[in-house]
Design a protein around this motif. Structure first.
Motif, mmCIF file in Angstrom:
data_model
loop_
_atom_site.group_PDB
_atom_site.id
_atom_site.type_symbol
_atom_site.label_atom_id
_atom_site.label_comp_id
_atom_site.label_asym_id
_atom_site.label_seq_id
_atom_site.Cartn_x
_atom_site.Cartn_y
_atom_site.Cartn_z
ATOM 1 N N GLY A 83 -6.154 -13.748 3.465
ATOM 2 C CA GLY A 83 -5.135 -14.683 3.023
ATOM 3 C C GLY A 83 -3.954 -14.047 2.308
ATOM 4 O O GLY A 83 -3.105 -14.752 1.770
ATOM 5 N N CYS A 84 -3.888 -12.714 2.307
ATOM 6 C CA CYS A 84 -2.793 -11.997 1.659
ATOM 7 C C CYS A 84 -1.992 -11.225 2.700
ATOM 8 O O CYS A 84 -2.563 -10.705 3.657
ATOM 9 N N GLN A 85 -0.699 -11.135 2.492
ATOM 10 C CA GLN A 85 0.141 -10.306 3.345
ATOM 11 C C GLN A 85 0.092 -8.887 2.784
ATOM 12 O O GLN A 85 0.372 -8.672 1.612
ATOM 13 N N VAL A 86 -0.264 -7.933 3.638
ATOM 14 C CA VAL A 86 -0.384 -6.537 3.224
ATOM 15 C C VAL A 86 0.665 -5.737 3.994
ATOM 16 O O VAL A 86 0.789 -5.875 5.211
ATOM 17 N N GLU A 87 1.419 -4.903 3.277
ATOM 18 C CA GLU A 87 2.474 -4.108 3.899
ATOM 19 C C GLU A 87 2.344 -2.646 3.507
ATOM 20 O O GLU A 87 1.887 -2.322 2.412
ATOM 21 N N TRP A 88 2.780 -1.765 4.425
ATOM 22 C CA TRP A 88 2.881 -0.339 4.154
ATOM 23 C C TRP A 88 3.939 0.240 5.068
ATOM 24 O O TRP A 88 4.356 -0.396 6.033
ATOM 25 N N ILE A 89 4.398 1.442 4.757
ATOM 26 C CA ILE A 89 5.456 2.080 5.535
ATOM 27 C C ILE A 89 4.881 3.267 6.295
ATOM 28 O O ILE A 89 4.087 4.038 5.752
ATOM 29 N N VAL A 90 5.292 3.389 7.558
ATOM 30 C CA VAL A 90 4.914 4.510 8.410
ATOM 31 C C VAL A 90 6.200 5.160 8.904
ATOM 32 O O VAL A 90 7.125 4.464 9.319
ATOM 33 N N HIS A 91 6.266 6.489 8.848
ATOM 34 C CA HIS A 91 7.418 7.232 9.360
ATOM 35 C C HIS A 91 7.037 7.916 10.657
ATOM 36 O O HIS A 91 5.945 8.476 10.767
ATOM 37 N N THR A 92 7.935 7.865 11.628
ATOM 38 C CA THR A 92 7.732 8.580 12.882
ATOM 39 C C THR A 92 8.977 9.404 13.168
ATOM 40 O O THR A 92 10.067 9.102 12.683
ATOM 41 N N LEU A 94 0.839 -1.199 0.000
ATOM 42 C CA LEU A 94 0.000 0.000 0.000
ATOM 43 C C LEU A 94 0.870 1.245 0.000
ATOM 44 O O LEU A 94 2.027 1.202 0.418
ATOM 45 N N ASP A 95 0.288 2.385 -0.413
ATOM 46 C CA ASP A 95 1.046 3.640 -0.401
ATOM 47 C C ASP A 95 1.045 4.309 0.966
ATOM 48 O O ASP A 95 1.739 5.287 1.183
ATOM 49 N N GLY A 96 0.291 3.794 1.903
ATOM 50 C CA GLY A 96 0.213 4.323 3.254
ATOM 51 C C GLY A 96 -0.726 3.458 4.067
ATOM 52 O O GLY A 96 -1.274 2.473 3.565
ATOM 53 N N GLU A 153 16.546 11.558 10.340
ATOM 54 C CA GLU A 153 15.904 11.912 11.606
ATOM 55 C C GLU A 153 14.621 11.119 11.848
ATOM 56 O O GLU A 153 13.990 11.250 12.886
ATOM 57 N N LEU A 154 14.218 10.330 10.861
ATOM 58 C CA LEU A 154 12.965 9.585 10.946
ATOM 59 C C LEU A 154 13.208 8.136 11.332
ATOM 60 O O LEU A 154 14.288 7.590 11.163
ATOM 61 N N ARG A 155 12.180 7.525 11.823
ATOM 62 C CA ARG A 155 12.147 6.086 12.073
ATOM 63 C C ARG A 155 11.155 5.530 11.054
ATOM 64 O O ARG A 155 10.019 5.997 10.950
ATOM 65 N N GLU A 156 11.578 4.564 10.262
ATOM 66 C CA GLU A 156 10.725 3.964 9.238
ATOM 67 C C GLU A 156 10.275 2.590 9.718
ATOM 68 O O GLU A 156 11.104 1.738 10.022
ATOM 69 N N HIS A 157 8.975 2.398 9.800
ATOM 70 C CA HIS A 157 8.399 1.128 10.241
ATOM 71 C C HIS A 157 7.671 0.480 9.064
ATOM 72 O O HIS A 157 6.794 1.107 8.463
ATOM 73 N N VAL A 158 8.042 -0.750 8.745
ATOM 74 C CA VAL A 158 7.293 -1.521 7.760
ATOM 75 C C VAL A 158 6.217 -2.261 8.539
ATOM 76 O O VAL A 158 6.511 -3.089 9.399
ATOM 77 N N MET A 159 4.967 -1.916 8.257
ATOM 78 C CA MET A 159 3.824 -2.519 8.931
ATOM 79 C C MET A 159 3.300 -3.675 8.088
ATOM 80 O O MET A 159 3.377 -3.635 6.854
ATOM 81 N N VAL A 160 2.749 -4.673 8.764
ATOM 82 C CA VAL A 160 2.233 -5.842 8.057
ATOM 83 C C VAL A 160 0.910 -6.267 8.687
ATOM 84 O O VAL A 160 0.713 -6.144 9.899
ATOM 85 N N ALA A 161 0.002 -6.752 7.841
ATOM 86 C CA ALA A 161 -1.279 -7.298 8.292
ATOM 87 C C ALA A 161 -1.688 -8.401 7.319
ATOM 88 O O ALA A 161 -1.243 -8.418 6.170
ATOM 89 N N MET A 162 -2.517 -9.300 7.795
ATOM 90 C CA MET A 162 -3.082 -10.326 6.916
ATOM 91 C C MET A 162 -4.500 -9.918 6.558
ATOM 92 O O MET A 162 -5.295 -9.583 7.444
#
Length: 95
Positions: free
Chosen positions: A75-84, A43-45, A63-72
């Protein structure tokens, strides 16, 4: 049908169902990868509603922390990136 083709066909159908669900959740899909029985959807976000993720990977980017988030999702693995942004120690002491 060839067994591997059947696995990929079923995975593609799962991905299509997940795309409809994610669209209803307010998410924008930017890629779908089908290599085995579990498609990977990027996903784009973060999705606006219905989907909550867990941190799969975290790294510092400037200066950012990049987190790759994941959810099911269906039956599909869904990923997006969040910056903090981490608060600077001086800012915490002055608060």
């Amino acid at each position: 049908m060839n067994p591997m083709n059947e696995i990929l066909r079923a995975a593609t159908n799962k991905a299509l169902g997940a795309i409809f669900f994610l669209d209803d959740a307010g998410a924008t899909v930017i890629s779908v990868t089908v290599r085995s029985g579990r498609p990977l959807i990027t996903l784009d976000g973060p999705p606006v509603r219905f989907v909550r993720g867990a941190i799969r990977k975290s790294q510092r980017v400037g200066e950012l922390r990049e987190h790759v988030m994941v959810a099911m999702v269906q039956g599909c693995q869904v990923e997006w990136i969040v910056h903090t942004v981490r608060n600077a120690p001086a800012a915490q002491a002055g608060a």
